[in-house]
Design an enzyme around this catalytic site. Structure first.
Site, PDB file in Angstrom:
ATOM      1  N   LYS A  87       4.438  -6.821 -10.388  1.00 30.44           N
ATOM      2  CA  LYS A  87       3.258  -7.342 -11.095  1.00 30.44           C
ATOM      3  C   LYS A  87       2.339  -6.197 -11.532  1.00 30.44           C
ATOM      4  O   LYS A  87       1.933  -6.124 -12.696  1.00 30.44           O
ATOM      5  CB  LYS A  87       2.487  -8.344 -10.207  1.00 30.44           C
ATOM      6  CG  LYS A  87       3.322  -9.572  -9.846  1.00 30.44           C
ATOM      7  CD  LYS A  87       2.561 -10.567  -9.001  1.00 30.44           C
ATOM      8  CE  LYS A  87       2.294 -10.133  -7.578  1.00 30.44           C
ATOM      9  NZ  LYS A  87       3.528  -9.932  -6.781  1.00 30.44           N
ATOM     10  N   THR A  88       2.044  -5.291 -10.602  1.00 29.62           N
ATOM     11  CA  THR A  88       1.167  -4.166 -10.929  1.00 29.62           C
ATOM     12  C   THR A  88       1.859  -3.227 -11.914  1.00 29.62           C
ATOM     13  O   THR A  88       1.229  -2.711 -12.853  1.00 29.62           O
ATOM     14  CB  THR A  88       0.812  -3.372  -9.641  1.00 29.62           C
ATOM     15  OG1 THR A  88       0.475  -4.306  -8.626  1.00 29.62           O
ATOM     16  CG2 THR A  88      -0.322  -2.416  -9.874  1.00 29.62           C
ATOM     17  N   ARG A 140      10.087  -2.932  -4.209  1.00 31.36           N
ATOM     18  CA  ARG A 140       9.318  -2.076  -3.295  1.00 31.36           C
ATOM     19  C   ARG A 140      10.109  -1.820  -2.014  1.00 31.36           C
ATOM     20  O   ARG A 140      10.141  -0.694  -1.501  1.00 31.36           O
ATOM     21  CB  ARG A 140       7.959  -2.706  -2.975  1.00 31.36           C
ATOM     22  CG  ARG A 140       7.148  -1.837  -2.020  1.00 31.36           C
ATOM     23  CD  ARG A 140       5.785  -2.414  -1.707  1.00 31.36           C
ATOM     24  NE  ARG A 140       4.937  -2.460  -2.875  1.00 31.36           N
ATOM     25  CZ  ARG A 140       4.212  -3.520  -3.215  1.00 31.36           C
ATOM     26  NH1 ARG A 140       4.244  -4.605  -2.483  1.00 31.36           N
ATOM     27  NH2 ARG A 140       3.454  -3.484  -4.285  1.00 31.36           N
ATOM     28  N   ASP A 171      -5.971  -7.935  -8.731  1.00 35.22           N
ATOM     29  CA  ASP A 171      -4.889  -8.291  -7.816  1.00 35.22           C
ATOM     30  C   ASP A 171      -5.411  -9.394  -6.874  1.00 35.22           C
ATOM     31  O   ASP A 171      -6.624  -9.504  -6.670  1.00 35.22           O
ATOM     32  CB  ASP A 171      -4.505  -7.037  -7.013  1.00 35.22           C
ATOM     33  CG  ASP A 171      -3.106  -7.150  -6.423  1.00 35.22           C
ATOM     34  OD1 ASP A 171      -2.387  -8.100  -6.767  1.00 35.22           O
ATOM     35  OD2 ASP A 171      -2.742  -6.277  -5.626  1.00 35.22           O
ATOM     36  N   THR A 181       0.107 -14.024  -5.477  1.00 32.71           N
ATOM     37  CA  THR A 181       1.312 -14.495  -4.799  1.00 32.71           C
ATOM     38  C   THR A 181       1.223 -16.014  -4.647  1.00 32.71           C
ATOM     39  O   THR A 181       2.167 -16.644  -4.203  1.00 32.71           O
ATOM     40  CB  THR A 181       1.410 -13.862  -3.395  1.00 32.71           C
ATOM     41  OG1 THR A 181       0.140 -14.016  -2.753  1.00 32.71           O
ATOM     42  CG2 THR A 181       1.759 -12.398  -3.462  1.00 32.71           C
TER      43      THR A 181
HETATM   44  P1  ADP Z   1       3.643  -6.067  -7.021  1.00 29.89           P
HETATM   45  O1  ADP Z   1       2.426  -5.697  -7.818  1.00 29.89           O
HETATM   46  O2  ADP Z   1       4.354  -7.275  -7.557  1.00 29.89           O
HETATM   47  O3  ADP Z   1       3.373  -6.178  -5.535  1.00 29.89           O
HETATM   48  P2  ADP Z   1       4.595  -3.439  -7.811  1.00 29.89           P
HETATM   49  O4  ADP Z   1       4.419  -3.532  -9.279  1.00 29.89           O
HETATM   50  O5  ADP Z   1       3.559  -2.653  -7.048  1.00 29.89           O
HETATM   51  O6  ADP Z   1       4.733  -4.898  -7.171  1.00 29.89           O
HETATM   52  O7  ADP Z   1       6.069  -2.861  -7.552  1.00 29.89           O
HETATM   53  C1  ADP Z   1       6.414  -2.200  -6.344  1.00 29.89           C
HETATM   54  C2  ADP Z   1       7.215  -0.948  -6.652  1.00 29.89           C
HETATM   55  O8  ADP Z   1       8.499  -1.345  -7.097  1.00 29.89           O
HETATM   56  C3  ADP Z   1       6.592  -0.107  -7.767  1.00 29.89           C
HETATM   57  O9  ADP Z   1       5.984   1.026  -7.252  1.00 29.89           O
HETATM   58  C4  ADP Z   1       7.767   0.301  -8.633  1.00 29.89           C
HETATM   59  O10 ADP Z   1       8.110   1.619  -8.330  1.00 29.89           O
HETATM   60  C5  ADP Z   1       8.920  -0.576  -8.221  1.00 29.89           C
HETATM   61  N1  ADP Z   1       9.328  -1.511  -9.279  1.00 29.89           N
HETATM   62  C6  ADP Z   1       8.933  -2.813  -9.416  1.00 29.89           C
HETATM   63  N2  ADP Z   1       9.549  -3.377 -10.452  1.00 29.89           N
HETATM   64  C7  ADP Z   1      10.345  -2.424 -10.999  1.00 29.89           C
HETATM   65  C8  ADP Z   1      11.258  -2.404 -12.110  1.00 29.89           C
HETATM   66  N3  ADP Z   1      11.463  -3.492 -12.845  1.00 29.89           N
HETATM   67  N4  ADP Z   1      11.911  -1.254 -12.395  1.00 29.89           N
HETATM   68  C9  ADP Z   1      11.710  -0.154 -11.633  1.00 29.89           C
HETATM   69  N5  ADP Z   1      10.884  -0.116 -10.579  1.00 29.89           N
HETATM   70  C10 ADP Z   1      10.210  -1.224 -10.253  1.00 29.89           C
END
Ligand code: ADP
Length: 321
Positions: free
Chosen positions: A50-51, A203, A95, A144
């Site tokens: 998401k981030t 992650r 977030d 979430t």
């Molecule tokens: P969320 O915000 O959903 O908790 P993040 O965007 O922080 O998740 O993603 C966690 C980590 O996973 C990021 O630091 C990134 O490196 C990796 N990641 C997530 N999605 C991808 C993707 N589609 N391709 C490559 N790396 C990804």
């Protein structure tokens, strides 16, 4: 180190084909109209991108992204100072947006819809409401728990994306990309093994990769094979499905203490002294996705797969009660 791995452009993002296509259309059309991007809401379990997608959107739009979170915004002044500090086109990323309090949420309604902020000047009978114009901006929310977002707030998002768990192939590609960036040499089998224990979560995959790398460093191995991955991950109690101690505890409670359920989530939480939110947000989505538990109107039920996983006989008749 973490920032190196996080994708910066759509090309860096593995998988998420549908989301990338839709977002590219949104970005291109808003660029061609010379307008700001619509407000976007991402929802799904933690660690699914998401981030990352939000920061890539900001990069592709060539704008700044300001990051905050629902619990960090407590007073009207908090959101007022952020909103008035934005520049035209900027992205405000919130977030855990489901954790905004009412006051802040109400301020956001006019900010999102009219790019205006109502502030109260003075007190008592002489108090006045002053409407401040804000720069046009894009709000990106991440959560979430979509169910906890009020409908007035949800309705103000132009687009809503649900992010699912990654497939095994996507996680393998994410790991391959991370290996290149971090300069780690892993056999194909080794990558496959880490991927299958990553619960479909980017992650977690990257975290396991780092742990395996640390293990290889200690044992001075430069080419990491499946055997080393197995040794390293079992030393950390990560099993073949990627379940950790907490997941196993949840399964055991449902199966052993409640005969496979149904049992309410708060009873499960109490029995293992864990927080309901952690169970619902972090553990449960994956346990459900892997077919180990089911959510029913009467509570959580363990499936035959969960009994097999725990090596406990499954009583077909009990499951029909
Ligand atoms: P969320 O915000 O959903 O908790 P993040 O965007 O922080 O998740 O993603 C966690 C980590 O996973 C990021 O630091 C990134 O490196 C990796 N990641 C997530 N999605 C991808 C993707 N589609 N391709 C490559 N790396 C990804």
């Amino acid at each position: 180190m973490k920032d190196n791995i996080r994708p910066k452009t759509f090309d860096d993002i593995v998988g998420r084909k549908k989301e990338k296509e839709n977002l590219s259309i949104l970005i291109n059309s808003s660029k061609s109209r010379g307008d700001v991007l619509e407000h976007i809401l991402f929802y799904g379990p933690p660690g699914l991108g998401k981030t990352t997608l939000s920061s890539v959107i900001a990069n592709e739009m060539g704008v700044n992204m300001h990051i905050t979170s629902g619990p960090a915004l407590t007073r009207a002044a908090d959101i007022a100072s952020i909103l008035t500090g934005l520049q035209e086109g900027d992205i405000l990323f919130i977030d855990e947006i489901h954790r905004l309090n009412r006051v802040i949420e109400e301020k956001l309604y006019s900010a999102m819809e009219d790019f205006a902020l109502d502030i109260v000047v003075g007190t008592g009978p002489s108090a006045n409401i002053l409407r401040l114009d804000l720069p046009k901006f894009t709000l990106i929310g991440a959560t979430t728990k979509i169910g906890l977002i009020s409908s007035p707030l949800r309705d103000r998002f132009g687009v809503i994306f649900r992010l699912d768990f990654y497939t095994q192939e996507d996680i393998e590609d994410i790991l391959t990309r991370s290996c290149k960036i971090l300069n780690i040499k892993l056999d194909k089998d080794a990558i496959r093994e880490i991927a299958s224990r990553s619960r479909g979560t980017a992650r977690i995959a990257n975290r396991l990769l780092r742990r395996v790398r640390d293990y290889a460093d200690v044992y001075k191995v430069s080419n990491i094979n499946k055997d080393l991955v197995l040794k390293s991950l079992s030393a950390q109690n990560i099993d073949k499905m990627g379940l950790d101690d907490l997941d196993t505890k949840i399964l055991k409670i449902i199966v052993e203490k409640f005969n496979g359920g149904p049992v309410g989530v708060s009873t499960i939480a109490e029995s293992i002294s864990e927080d309901v939110d952690t169970i619902v947000d972090v553990c449960e989505p994956f346990l459900i996705q892997s077919g180990l538990i089911k959510k029913t109107s009467r509570g959580r039920v363990a499936t035959k797969l969960a009994f097999d996983y725990l090596n406990i006989n499954y009583n077909e008749e009990l499951s029909l009660l």
